[in-house]
Motif scaffolding. Structure first.
Motif, PDB file in Angstrom:
ATOM      1  N   MET A   1       0.860  -1.191   0.000  1.00 54.92           N
ATOM      2  CA  MET A   1       0.000   0.000   0.000  1.00 54.92           C
ATOM      3  C   MET A   1       0.891   1.235   0.000  1.00 54.92           C
ATOM      4  O   MET A   1       1.686   1.425   0.907  1.00 54.92           O
ATOM      5  CB  MET A   1      -0.907  -0.028   1.233  1.00 54.92           C
ATOM      6  N   THR A   2       0.763   2.061  -1.031  1.00 52.29           N
ATOM      7  CA  THR A   2       1.661   3.197  -1.181  1.00 52.29           C
ATOM      8  C   THR A   2       1.173   4.430  -0.425  1.00 52.29           C
ATOM      9  O   THR A   2       1.916   5.027   0.342  1.00 52.29           O
ATOM     10  CB  THR A   2       1.821   3.526  -2.668  1.00 52.29           C
ATOM     11  N   GLU A   3      -0.068   4.833  -0.634  1.00 50.44           N
ATOM     12  CA  GLU A   3      -0.629   5.994   0.035  1.00 50.44           C
ATOM     13  C   GLU A   3      -1.525   5.551   1.184  1.00 50.44           C
ATOM     14  O   GLU A   3      -2.272   4.572   1.051  1.00 50.44           O
ATOM     15  CB  GLU A   3      -1.429   6.848  -0.946  1.00 50.44           C
ATOM     16  N   PRO A   4      -1.473   6.247   2.325  1.00 54.32           N
ATOM     17  CA  PRO A   4      -2.367   5.886   3.433  1.00 54.32           C
ATOM     18  C   PRO A   4      -3.835   5.987   3.009  1.00 54.32           C
ATOM     19  O   PRO A   4      -4.223   6.872   2.245  1.00 54.32           O
ATOM     20  CB  PRO A   4      -2.031   6.926   4.507  1.00 54.32           C
ATOM     21  N   VAL A   5      -4.622   5.067   3.492  1.00 58.22           N
ATOM     22  CA  VAL A   5      -6.055   5.083   3.232  1.00 58.22           C
ATOM     23  C   VAL A   5      -6.709   6.099   4.165  1.00 58.22           C
ATOM     24  O   VAL A   5      -6.476   6.069   5.381  1.00 58.22           O
ATOM     25  CB  VAL A   5      -6.663   3.682   3.449  1.00 58.22           C
ATOM     26  N   ALA A   6      -7.516   6.975   3.609  1.00 56.32           N
ATOM     27  CA  ALA A   6      -8.170   7.999   4.420  1.00 56.32           C
ATOM     28  C   ALA A   6      -9.300   7.384   5.239  1.00 56.32           C
ATOM     29  O   ALA A   6     -10.021   6.491   4.779  1.00 56.32           O
ATOM     30  CB  ALA A   6      -8.727   9.107   3.536  1.00 56.32           C
TER      31      ALA A   6
END
Length: 313
Positions: A1-6
Motif C-alpha cells: 500500500m503506497t498511500e495511506p487510506v483515508a
C-alpha cells in the motif's frame, strides 16, 4: 500500500452518547459500525456527500461487536447500498444481529438481577424495536485471523479481542496500523463514568494484545471515552494517546479486580444502596454515577467479575 487510506469519522447523536462510525475510503469502501436505525440516512448520507462520496458505493459493513448502538443501523445501511455491501460480524455476536429479542434476553440474563425496574423488559423490547433497523443474516462470520480485501492493495485484518463482548473484534488497515476497536478499549467509561465489559479476564488479555502485538499507530474508538480526570479522549487517537488509553484501561481494570476480590471473599451483602450488592466496590473506587442508566456498565462489569470469581474460587 503506497498511500495511506483515508478514514473519516461519521457521528450520530443519540441520548447521552455520541455514536461514531468510520468510513474507510478504499477502492471498495467500508463503514465500521452503523450507529442506530436512523444513523445511515440522517448522519452517514450527508456526511459522505460532504466529502464527495456516496453511500450506495459502500461495499463493506464491518461490525466491531453486537451492541444495539453499533449494529442498530446495519440493515438500514445495507438497504441503502442496494444490498450489495457485505456485512461482517464475529460469530459470537451474530445472534444480536439476527434477533432483536437476543438483546432483551441479554438484559434479563445479567442486568435485571440488579436493577429494580418492573417495566425494564417492556422498555428493552421497545428500544430494540425502535433502535434496530431490522434483523438480518450476516454475509460473513469471522473468528479472528481473516484478511479482507477492500480492493487494490488495501487489506484489513480481523483480530478477535473479546471482553467487552464475546465477539468483539478489531479491524486493522494493514500497513498503516489504523485500528478500529468499537468499545473494546473503555478507559474510564463514557457518559456513565464506568468501564463496561462482560469478561474481565478476556478484556485484560485483549488490552494487552492490542498494546503489545497490534501496536496501533491510529486508534479509533466507538465513543469519546474518558480518562481518570473525566476529560474525553476523543475518538481518533494517535500512537501516544492510543498507548495511554490502553494502559489506562488496564490500570483501571486491575484496580476494579483488586477491589472486587477483597469484597467477594467477604461475601456479598444486599443493602438499600443503588449499587447493591456491590456498594463497597463503588465506594472504594469512588464511583458516584447512576448505575441504573442504560447500558448500565457498572452492573455488567460487576456481574462479569462475580462470574469470574465464582469460577476460580
Amino acid at each position: 500500500m503506497t498511500e495511506p487510506v483515508a478514514v473519516h469519522p461519521l457521528v450520530s447523536p443519540w441520548g447521552r452518547f455520541g455514536l461514531y462510525s468510520f468510513f474507510i475510503d478504499a477502492p471498495e469502501p467500508a463503514i465500521v459500525d452503523t450507529g442506530i436505525a436512523s444513523s445511515p440516512a440522517e448522519g452517514m448520507v450527508p456526511a459522505l456527500e460532504a466529502i464527495g462520496r456516496r453511500i450506495e458505493d459502500v461495499r463493506w459493513i464491518l461490525l466491531t461487536h453486537g451492541h444495539i448502538d453499533h449494529l442498530g443501523g446495519a440493515r438500514a445501511l445495507w438497504e441503502l447500498t442496494e444490498r450489495r455491501a457485505r456485512v461482517v460480524i464475529h460469530e459470537a455476536d451474530a445472534p444480536l444481529l439476527r434477533s432483536r429479542r437476543a438483546h432483551v434476553d441479554q438484559y434479563v440474563a445479567v442486568r435485571q438481577q440488579y436493577i429494580d425496574n418492573p417495566h425494564a423488559v417492556e422498555e428493552q423490547t421497545q428500544a430494540a424495536n425502535h433502535v434496530i433497523s431490522g434483523e438480518m443474516e450476516p454475509t460473513m462470520l469471522v473468528r479472528g485471523g481473516e484478511t479482507l480485501s477492500l480492493g487494490g492493495d488495501v487489506t484489513v485484518s480481523v483480530h478477535h479481542i473479546p471482553g467487552h463482548t464475546a465477539g468483539s473484534v478489531a479491524y486493522v488497515i494493514d500497513g498503516q496500523q489504523s485500528v478500529f476497536v468499537g468499545d473494546a478499549v473503555q478507559i474510564h467509561g463514557a457518559a456513565n463514568g464506568f468501564p463496561g465489559y462482560e469478561d474481565p479476564a478476556a478484556y485484560r488479555s485483549s488490552l494487552r494484545y492490542l498494546r503489545d502485538e497490534v501496536r496501533p499507530q491510529h486508534l479509533y474508538l466507538g465513543h469519546p471515552y474518558r480518562g481518570a480526570d473525566g476529560v474525553p479522549y476523543g475518538v481518533e487517537l494517535d500512537r501516544e494517546a492510543a498507548r495511554n488509553a490502553l494502559q489506562g484501561s488496564m490500570d483501571l481494570e486491575a484496580r476494579i479486580d483488586a477491589a472486587v476480590r477483597r469484597y467477594f471473599h467477604a461475601g456479598l451483602r444486599e443493602s438499600d444502596s443503588v449499587y447493591s450488592p456491590f456498594a463497597p466496590v463503588a465506594e472504594e473506587l469512588g464511583y458516584t454515577g447512576d448505575p441504573t442508566l442504560e447500558p448500565s456498565p457498572f452492573f455488567t462489569t460487576m456481574h462479569g467479575h462475580l462470574t469470574q470469581f465464582n469460577q476460580t474460587s
